[in-house]
Design an enzyme around this catalytic site. Structure first.
Site, PDB file in Angstrom:
ATOM      1  N   GLU A  29      47.283  91.734  19.091  1.00 12.38           N
ATOM      2  CA  GLU A  29      47.709  92.738  18.115  1.00 12.38           C
ATOM      3  C   GLU A  29      49.135  92.509  17.629  1.00 12.38           C
ATOM      4  OE1 GLU A  29      46.026  93.259  20.833  1.00 12.38           O
ATOM      5  OE2 GLU A  29      44.173  94.220  20.179  1.00 12.38           O
ATOM      6  N   GLN A  34      41.029  97.372  16.611  1.00 14.25           N
ATOM      7  CA  GLN A  34      39.620  97.607  16.956  1.00 14.25           C
ATOM      8  C   GLN A  34      39.443  99.049  17.450  1.00 14.25           C
ATOM      9  OE1 GLN A  34      37.407  94.836  19.733  1.00 14.25           O
ATOM     10  NE2 GLN A  34      36.659  94.250  17.706  1.00 14.25           N
ATOM     11  N   PHE A  35      40.377  99.505  18.216  1.00 18.17           N
ATOM     12  CA  PHE A  35      40.492 100.916  18.588  1.00 18.17           C
ATOM     13  C   PHE A  35      41.981 101.264  18.507  1.00 18.17           C
ATOM     14  CE2 PHE A  35      36.453  99.847  20.316  1.00 18.17           C
ATOM     15  CZ  PHE A  35      35.707 101.020  20.352  1.00 18.17           C
ATOM     16  N   ALA A  36      42.273 102.483  18.093  1.00 18.11           N
ATOM     17  CA  ALA A  36      43.682 102.873  17.953  1.00 18.11           C
ATOM     18  C   ALA A  36      44.443 102.679  19.262  1.00 18.11           C
ATOM     19  CB  ALA A  36      43.782 104.321  17.500  1.00 18.11           C
ATOM     20  N   ASP A  37      43.724 102.811  20.386  1.00 22.88           N
ATOM     21  CA  ASP A  37      44.364 102.659  21.702  1.00 22.88           C
ATOM     22  C   ASP A  37      45.079 101.312  21.837  1.00 22.88           C
ATOM     23  OD1 ASP A  37      42.596 104.924  23.465  1.00 22.88           O
ATOM     24  OD2 ASP A  37      41.676 104.077  21.682  1.00 22.88           O
ATOM     25  N   PHE A  38      44.507 100.269  21.224  1.00 25.28           N
ATOM     26  CA  PHE A  38      45.048  98.922  21.434  1.00 25.28           C
ATOM     27  C   PHE A  38      46.307  98.651  20.622  1.00 25.28           C
ATOM     28  CE2 PHE A  38      40.349  98.237  22.226  1.00 25.28           C
ATOM     29  CZ  PHE A  38      40.483  98.547  23.576  1.00 25.28           C
ATOM     30  N   HIS A  64      39.776 104.376  25.030  1.00 26.64           N
ATOM     31  CA  HIS A  64      39.060 104.230  23.754  1.00 26.64           C
ATOM     32  C   HIS A  64      38.992 105.566  23.018  1.00 26.64           C
ATOM     33  CE1 HIS A  64      37.657 100.450  25.544  1.00 26.64           C
ATOM     34  NE2 HIS A  64      37.320 100.070  24.334  1.00 26.64           N
TER      35      HIS A  64
END
Ligand SMILES: Cc1ncc(C[n+]2csc(CCOP(=O)(O)OP(=O)(O)O)c2C)c(N)n1
Length: 714
Positions: free
Chosen positions: A453, A475-479, A520
């Site tokens: 990222e 891919q997910f906001a968490d990442f 996630h």
């Protein structure tokens, strides 16, 4: 170590150096040997001048330090051949991303010393107008993109810059520096890996000067030579004597020339030594004296000077003449910079400069005139009036399809827009938002990325610097945590620091409700609303999802675009065909009532609507903020005035969530209209649990009814 550059080809098997006892590499010193090849005397003399000039500036800086006339100084004395040689190897139209010891890059690109000095002294005439220090600035005029303080991120920017050249069919190389200490950052690995996978024409130059602050190389890395790492990335690696200007110049000239026509990255390790402290105040006590003495014998300026004497190119008279001329010039430039004005603080100007100037001309759906965002009597058609008037030009779309539709239109509207993300190409993305995009727009614009990222966000900024627009899908906001530094330090601060836009949108599939657990499902918008320089939008309906995405992409500023995963397939709405934008910073009033106001966004909007469906007797003004940075204070203030009671609702955890900002603002500016304390309803201050009962209890929704009751009863 040999005099000749050491080539490391990917096909050669790497040896294991792990157990070899290793101290700083001067234990194997090399003799300096200059090979002029076909360079004529004038060229060699010019090289000497270019080498001498930064040395003399630095010597002056050391005097100024001792006199207390300047503060910090990061010395590159002894390392000038790298900065100067590599810069002269590049075409003047090619980008260079230097570090804190690379004065020679700036002088070799002919930046006036007065302007550099003004920058170092925080003068208004400096590149950052007193906003950032030392070499932390960029200049498009000179094609130099300076570092931020953080070691590492500049390498990903180089990737983006090179990618832009590649896409534009521009045969150019990009040169980026790192210290050997900086190679321990993940950014080094990510950026080289991306450059390798994408065949980007980037020269990654490691300036190995033996120490990272007080840390010797034996405590920094455990391979014999850093250049050996090239093998692991599947790229060519070359090691050179960094104190030999001809070796640096010739090696990098050849590499750059080849790269322009056959784009692929190369790793170059320049061996040198840091002859002074990390910065002057920190000294060199921890460096063994014999190392300093041995490396003093390899001084790049003195050795080249001796060589030119040998070649009858220099004479004592000429050296004295040159030094006298440079000394006078340096004195004059530096003194005049001292007399340049200090910045005068103007908070309004400071605030305004956080963002690239942009006046959004809101684009109404087809058959409607564009609406200016400012006049208060004009506004976009709301969803209902749109549906009545233009139903034949709209269709029902799921929230997710509205995003996809917006993105597709943006790709056509902005031929310089590049999408990057994990699995977004043929696979279509984790949520299939870019399904079919590679067929329509090609893999060069819809780019699968390695899992990195930070490098990809940084590459986005590099693309923007070199004339493109970038959209990065998390891919997910968490990442986003893995790309956090690039967002909050690079994207957010670039315009404020040196006036360059960061035309990058980050798409953030966010939120809970799907039992996906702590990594996630997070709501992390408050990390970004807290960061000046970013815009943050968070649509709750398909109509806004499309319009805000198109607005975000049009805006030259970095925009964090939150899209709720739970709504992707569960929410359907009327969405106009074609291009339209929604105003960034404008809230939607979804219901009007006088009893109380609910101010919310994202999934909170749907929780509130569901609650109000069950309680039709309650006269509520319901506001969907849509944008969190900037946010619509005017609409919120009007609702407070009308209802006197306010509930701020969000999915994010309660403590220091964005609701705290809204509540504080209302308390300060609308106090006299309040009939009750501003109440907040947020999720539990815990991580997000996975199991359904735990997740339900975590989410703010489970406390919404009781909070509304409490507010009503106050
Ligand atoms: C991410 C990050 N961590 C720590 C620092 C503090 N710091 C500044 S320079 C430096 C040493 C850098 O060593 P190297 O990369 O070898 O470059 P050199 O200073 O030797 O030229 C450190 C630790 C920083 N600037 N950025």
């Amino acid at each position: 170590m040999k005099n000749k550059p050491m080539m490391v080809s990917p096909s050669v098997k790497n040896k294991s150096y792990i157990n070899e006892k290793r101290i700083v590499y001067i234990s194997n010193p090399f003799n300096m040997h200059f090979d002029r090849k076909d360079k004529n005397d004038t060229t060699l003399l010019n090289l000497y001048k270019q080498l001498l000039y930064p040395r003399m500036i630095e010597e002056k800086m050391l005097i100024l330090l001792r006199q207390g006339r300047i503060g910090k100084w990061f010395s590159g004395i002894g390392q000038e051949a790298i900065a100067v040689g590599s810069t002269l190897a590049m075409n003047s139209t090619e980008y260079i991303l230097p570090m804190h010891r690379n004065l020679g890059v700036f002088t070799a690109r002919h930046i006036p010393l007065r302007k550099l000095m003004a920058q170092w002294q925080g003068k208004v005439t400096g590149f950052t107008k007193g906003r950032d220090r030392s070499f932390h600035f960029g200049t498009q005029e000179h094609k130099i993109i300076g570092m931020i303080s953080h070691l590492g991120p500049q390498m990903a920017l180089a990737d983006g810059i090179a990618l832009a050249d590649l896409l534009a069919g521009n045969p150019a190389a990009t040169l980026v520096f790192t210290g050997e200490g900086g190679t321990s950052e993940g950014d080094f690995h990510e950026a080289i890996n991306v450059a390798s996978v994408w065949n980007l024409p980037v020269i990654f130059l490691i300036e190995n000067n033996g120490y990272g602050l007080s840390t010797p190389i034996s405590e920094q890395y455990n391979c014999k030579y850093l250049v050996d790492r090239a093998l692991g990335y599947g790229i060519e690696g070359i090691q050179v004597d960094g104190n030999n200007i001809l070796e640096v110049l010739d090696t990098i000239s050849a590499v750059a020339e080849k790269m322009r026509n056959d784009p692929k990255p190369v790793l170059i390790e320049c061996l040198t030594f840091r002859m002074r402290g990390h910065e002057e105040a920190s000294g060199t006590k921890y460096v063994p004296q014999e190392l300093l003495e041995a490396w003093a014998k390899k001084d790049p300026v003195k050795n080249f000077e001796a060589y030119l004497f040998e070649q009858d190119i220099l004479s004592d008279t000429l050296v004295t003449e040159l030094k006298t001329k440079f000394k006078r010039e340096i004195e004059e430039e530096i003194e005049s910079a001292f007399s340049d004005p200090e910045p005068v603080a103007d908070p309004q100007a400071e605030l305004a400069d956080m963002y690239a100037p942009f006046h959004q001309q809101v684009i109404a759906p087809a058959h409607q005139k564009p609406v200016d965002q400012n006049p208060s009597n004009q506004s976009l058609p709301d969803r209902d009036s749109f549906n009545q008037n233009f139903s034949n030009q709209s269709r029902e779309l799921r929230y997710l399809d509205a995003i996809s539709d917006g993105l597709r239109i943006a790709m056509t509207e902005h031929p310089n827009l590049v999408l990057m993300g994990q699995d977004i190409a043929d696979y279509g993305g984790a949520f299939k938002i870019t399904a079919g995009f590679t067929e329509a727009f090609g893999k060069h614009r819809v780019r699968n990325t390695p899992i990195c990222e930070s490098a990809i966000v940084g590459a986005g900024l590099g693309l923007s610097i070199n004339g493109y627009k970038a959209l990065v899908e998390m891919q997910f906001a968490d990442f986003v945590t893995c790309g956090f530094n690039q967002i909050v330090n690079n994207l957010a601060k670039t315009h404020y620091r040196w006036g360059e836009k960061a035309d990058v949108v980050i798409r953030m599939p966010t939120g809970a409700g799907t039992g996906a657990g702590p990594f996630h499902s997070q709501s992390n918008e408050a990390w970004f609303t807290k960061t000046p320089g970013l815009k943050v939008v968070y649509p709750a309906f398909p109509y806004d999802a499309k319009g805000l995405l198109l607005a975000a992409i049009e805006d030259p500023n970095p925009v964090i675009y939150f899209e709720h995963k739970y709504l992707y397939r569960s929410l359907i709405g009327q969405v106009p065909e074609g291009l339209y934008t929604v105003e960034i910073g404008k809230a939607n009033v979804l219901k009007e009532g006088t009893e109380l106001s609910i101010i919310t966004y994202g999934l909170g909007v749907h929780w509130a609507l569901a609650y109000l469906d069950k309680h039709p007797e309650l006269a509520v003004t319901l506001i969907d903020l849509c944008s969190l940075q900037p946010w619509d204070k005017e609409t919120v203030a009007a609702a407070v005035k009308k209802t006197g009671k306010v509930l701020v609702l969000h999915e994010d955890t309660l403590g220091s969530g964005f609701g705290a900002e809204i509540a504080a603002w209302i308390a300060e500016y609308c106090f006299e209209h309040l009939d009750a304390p501003v109440m907040r309803c947020g999720s539990l201050d815990t991580a997000i649990p996975m199991s359904k009962p735990l997740e339900e209890s975590f989410l703010a929704k489970s406390r919404l009814a009781e909070t509304i009751e409490k507010l009503k009863a106050y």
